[in-house]
Scaffold this motif. Structure first.
Motif, PDB file in Angstrom:
ATOM      1  N   ASP A   1       0.815  -1.214   0.000  1.00 27.68           N
ATOM      2  CA  ASP A   1       0.000   0.000   0.000  1.00 27.68           C
ATOM      3  C   ASP A   1       0.848   1.264   0.000  1.00 27.68           C
ATOM      4  OD1 ASP A   1      -2.365  -1.465   0.069  1.00 27.68           O
ATOM      5  OD2 ASP A   1      -2.356  -1.576   2.264  1.00 27.68           O
ATOM      6  N   LEU A   2       2.106   1.165  -0.402  1.00 26.07           N
ATOM      7  CA  LEU A   2       3.011   2.309  -0.322  1.00 26.07           C
ATOM      8  C   LEU A   2       2.624   3.432  -1.272  1.00 26.07           C
ATOM      9  CD1 LEU A   2       6.422   0.393  -0.062  1.00 26.07           C
ATOM     10  CD2 LEU A   2       5.193   1.568   1.776  1.00 26.07           C
ATOM     11  N   LEU A   3       1.931   3.110  -2.364  1.00 21.56           N
ATOM     12  CA  LEU A   3       1.601   4.130  -3.359  1.00 21.56           C
ATOM     13  C   LEU A   3       0.099   4.402  -3.440  1.00 21.56           C
ATOM     14  CD1 LEU A   3       3.996   3.067  -6.270  1.00 21.56           C
ATOM     15  CD2 LEU A   3       4.297   4.917  -4.625  1.00 21.56           C
ATOM     16  N   LYS A   4      -0.617   4.098  -2.395  1.00 18.00           N
ATOM     17  CA  LYS A   4      -2.049   4.348  -2.421  1.00 18.00           C
ATOM     18  C   LYS A   4      -2.324   5.856  -2.493  1.00 18.00           C
ATOM     19  CE  LYS A   4      -2.508   4.271   2.639  1.00 18.00           C
ATOM     20  NZ  LYS A   4      -3.213   3.639   3.778  1.00 18.00           N
ATOM     21  N   ASN A   5      -3.393   6.218  -3.157  1.00 16.61           N
ATOM     22  CA  ASN A   5      -3.853   7.604  -3.325  1.00 16.61           C
ATOM     23  C   ASN A   5      -2.990   8.432  -4.285  1.00 16.61           C
ATOM     24  OD1 ASN A   5      -5.890   7.090  -1.409  1.00 16.61           O
ATOM     25  ND2 ASN A   5      -4.539   7.702   0.283  1.00 16.61           N
ATOM     26  N   ILE A   6      -1.973   7.817  -4.907  1.00 19.01           N
ATOM     27  CA  ILE A   6      -1.155   8.543  -5.884  1.00 19.01           C
ATOM     28  C   ILE A   6      -1.748   8.396  -7.287  1.00 19.01           C
ATOM     29  CG2 ILE A   6       1.126   8.705  -6.951  1.00 19.01           C
ATOM     30  CD1 ILE A   6       2.298   7.790  -4.304  1.00 19.01           C
ATOM     31  N   ALA A   7      -2.260   7.226  -7.576  1.00 15.06           N
ATOM     32  CA  ALA A   7      -2.927   6.963  -8.858  1.00 15.06           C
ATOM     33  C   ALA A   7      -4.094   6.035  -8.598  1.00 15.06           C
ATOM     34  CB  ALA A   7      -1.949   6.345  -9.860  1.00 15.06           C
ATOM     35  N   ALA A   8      -4.920   5.842  -9.618  1.00 19.25           N
ATOM     36  CA  ALA A   8      -6.087   4.981  -9.453  1.00 19.25           C
ATOM     37  C   ALA A   8      -5.680   3.559  -9.091  1.00 19.25           C
ATOM     38  CB  ALA A   8      -6.925   4.991 -10.731  1.00 19.25           C
ATOM     39  N   ARG A   9      -4.533   3.117  -9.640  1.00 18.59           N
ATOM     40  CA  ARG A   9      -4.026   1.778  -9.349  1.00 18.59           C
ATOM     41  C   ARG A   9      -2.549   1.877  -9.019  1.00 18.59           C
ATOM     42  NH1 ARG A   9      -4.972  -1.509 -14.502  1.00 18.59           N
ATOM     43  NH2 ARG A   9      -3.931   0.344 -15.288  1.00 18.59           N
ATOM     44  N   PRO A  10      -2.044   1.049  -8.104  1.00 23.26           N
ATOM     45  CA  PRO A  10      -0.627   1.121  -7.727  1.00 23.26           C
ATOM     46  C   PRO A  10       0.331   0.959  -8.906  1.00 23.26           C
ATOM     47  CG  PRO A  10      -1.831  -0.222  -6.154  1.00 23.26           C
ATOM     48  CD  PRO A  10      -2.787   0.076  -7.280  1.00 23.26           C
ATOM     49  N   ILE A  11      -0.018   0.115  -9.880  1.00 26.32           N
ATOM     50  CA  ILE A  11       0.882  -0.136 -10.998  1.00 26.32           C
ATOM     51  C   ILE A  11       1.129   1.129 -11.802  1.00 26.32           C
ATOM     52  CG2 ILE A  11      -1.006  -0.853 -12.509  1.00 26.32           C
ATOM     53  CD1 ILE A  11       2.602  -2.243 -12.497  1.00 26.32           C
ATOM     54  N   ASP A  12       0.108   2.005 -11.914  1.00 22.49           N
ATOM     55  CA  ASP A  12       0.257   3.218 -12.712  1.00 22.49           C
ATOM     56  C   ASP A  12       1.212   4.215 -12.063  1.00 22.49           C
ATOM     57  OD1 ASP A  12      -1.507   2.305 -14.675  1.00 22.49           O
ATOM     58  OD2 ASP A  12      -3.253   3.081 -13.590  1.00 22.49           O
TER      59      ASP A  12
ATOM     60  N   VAL B   1      11.061  -3.321 -17.887  1.00 26.00           N
ATOM     61  CA  VAL B   1      10.162  -2.792 -16.853  1.00 26.00           C
ATOM     62  C   VAL B   1       8.803  -2.455 -17.456  1.00 26.00           C
ATOM     63  CG1 VAL B   1       9.781  -0.900 -15.224  1.00 26.00           C
ATOM     64  CG2 VAL B   1      12.040  -1.941 -15.422  1.00 26.00           C
ATOM     65  N   GLY B   2       8.803  -1.771 -18.614  1.00 27.89           N
ATOM     66  CA  GLY B   2       7.542  -1.439 -19.256  1.00 27.89           C
ATOM     67  C   GLY B   2       6.759  -2.674 -19.661  1.00 27.89           C
ATOM     68  N   GLY B   3       7.459  -3.673 -20.217  1.00 29.92           N
ATOM     69  CA  GLY B   3       6.779  -4.911 -20.603  1.00 29.92           C
ATOM     70  C   GLY B   3       6.188  -5.630 -19.406  1.00 29.92           C
TER      71      GLY B   3
ATOM     72  N   TRP C   1      -0.507  -2.199 -16.455  1.00 28.64           N
ATOM     73  CA  TRP C   1      -0.148  -0.783 -16.533  1.00 28.64           C
ATOM     74  C   TRP C   1      -0.761  -0.143 -17.770  1.00 28.64           C
ATOM     75  CZ3 TRP C   1       4.713   1.323 -19.164  1.00 28.64           C
ATOM     76  CH2 TRP C   1       4.841   2.698 -18.939  1.00 28.64           C
ATOM     77  N   GLN C   2      -1.336   1.045 -17.603  1.00 27.68           N
ATOM     78  CA  GLN C   2      -1.947   1.786 -18.714  1.00 27.68           C
ATOM     79  C   GLN C   2      -1.434   3.231 -18.679  1.00 27.68           C
ATOM     80  OE1 GLN C   2      -6.186   1.351 -18.273  1.00 27.68           O
ATOM     81  NE2 GLN C   2      -6.182  -0.793 -18.908  1.00 27.68           N
ATOM     82  N   PRO C   3      -0.301   3.508 -19.320  1.00 17.61           N
ATOM     83  CA  PRO C   3       0.224   4.881 -19.313  1.00 17.61           C
ATOM     84  C   PRO C   3      -0.639   5.806 -20.154  1.00 17.61           C
ATOM     85  CG  PRO C   3       1.491   3.517 -20.813  1.00 17.61           C
ATOM     86  CD  PRO C   3       0.536   2.590 -20.097  1.00 17.61           C
TER      87      PRO C   3
END
Length: 257
Positions: free
Chosen positions: A57-68, A132-134, A141-143
């Motif tokens: 949960d380190l990246l919660k609230n930064i993007a809709a999903r952590p992967i993004d 990393v991108g792959g 991931w959806q950039p």
């Protein structure tokens, strides 16, 4: 006026310099790829960071999903790992073993050496982006499409800035000090320097310092580009400034031995 069979004045020198830089870049790229420790820094550690950020949960609230939010930060970490830590350590020990002293006897010069290393960093960074991108795409991931060109520009500027900083340290202090400084900086920049986490996550009294670092400019700008598709003018200017300043300092004070 030169004929079709004659080179314009200075053309042969320019071509010769470019060829030397290209050959040096090829040599540096192969040396990095064949080095097992470099591959760990370049591939394994970024992938470990990606998995760790996505499944916590380190990246919660930064993007809709952590992967993004995770992928842009890990791409920024790849830049620091390859351009700063990897090149700094490799160049520091090349100085110790006399490789730099041998290069000083060639027409390559400090500027040619730096350009060659930047080329090698960009080549390895391209492979890191693919890996990393792959992996990110496989994890969903959806950039933002509009931010991809800006992300490419940021990665190139980041590679130039951190390569120059790594060479500045490697060319002015002892190899042991280079090893300690670059590794410590890698940890600090990854944790609180705006690389993996937004600069706004650090205490308020540190933010004015963090915001002018190339790490925060790279990490925050990549997140803005790949999450929302926006360009960060201040981030680009900060990276450009660090590239020019560190590049000038490295070419001015780099010591061959």
């Amino acid at each position: 006026m030169p004929t079709s069979t004659q080179a314009a004045p200075g053309t042969s020198n320019a071509v010769g310099t470019l060829k030397r830089i290209l050959l040096q870049g090829r040599y540096e790229t192969l040396a990095m790829i064949r080095n097992g420790e470099q591959l760990v820094i370049a591939i394994v550690l970024p992938l470990m960071a990606l998995f760790g950020l996505v499944f916590t949960d380190l990246l919660k609230n930064i993007a809709a999903r952590p992967i993004d939010a995770a992928v842009p930060g890990v791409l920024a970490l790849c830049v620091v790992s390859t351009a700063f830590t990897g090149q700094g350590i490799a160049t520091g020990f090349d100085r110790r073993y006399g490789v730099m002293r041998l290069l000083s006897t060639t027409p390559l010069g400090r500027t040619g050496l730096i350009y060659g290393k930047v080329m090698a960093v960009l080549a390895v960074l391209s492979m890191q982006v693919v890996v990393v991108g792959g992996t990110g795409f496989l994890m969903g991931w959806q950039p933002a499409p509009a931010g991809i060109p800006w992300a490419i520009l940021l990665l190139v500027l980041g590679a130039a800035a951190f390569t120059a900083l790594g060479l500045l340290i490697a060319g002015t202090v002892r190899p042991e000090a280079t090893l300690a400084i670059t590794n410590l900086a890698w940890v600090l920049l990854a944790g609180v320097g705006g690389i993996l986490f937004p600069s706004t996550s650090v205490p308020a009294f540190l933010q004015p310092i963090i915001n002018v670092l190339p790490s925060a400019a790279l990490g925050d700008s990549l997140r803005a580009a790949l999450i929302s598709g926006t360009a960060s003018g201040p981030g680009i200017l900060i990276l450009l400034a660090w590239t020019l300043i560190a590049g000038f300092a490295a070419t001015r004070w780099f010591k061959w031995n």
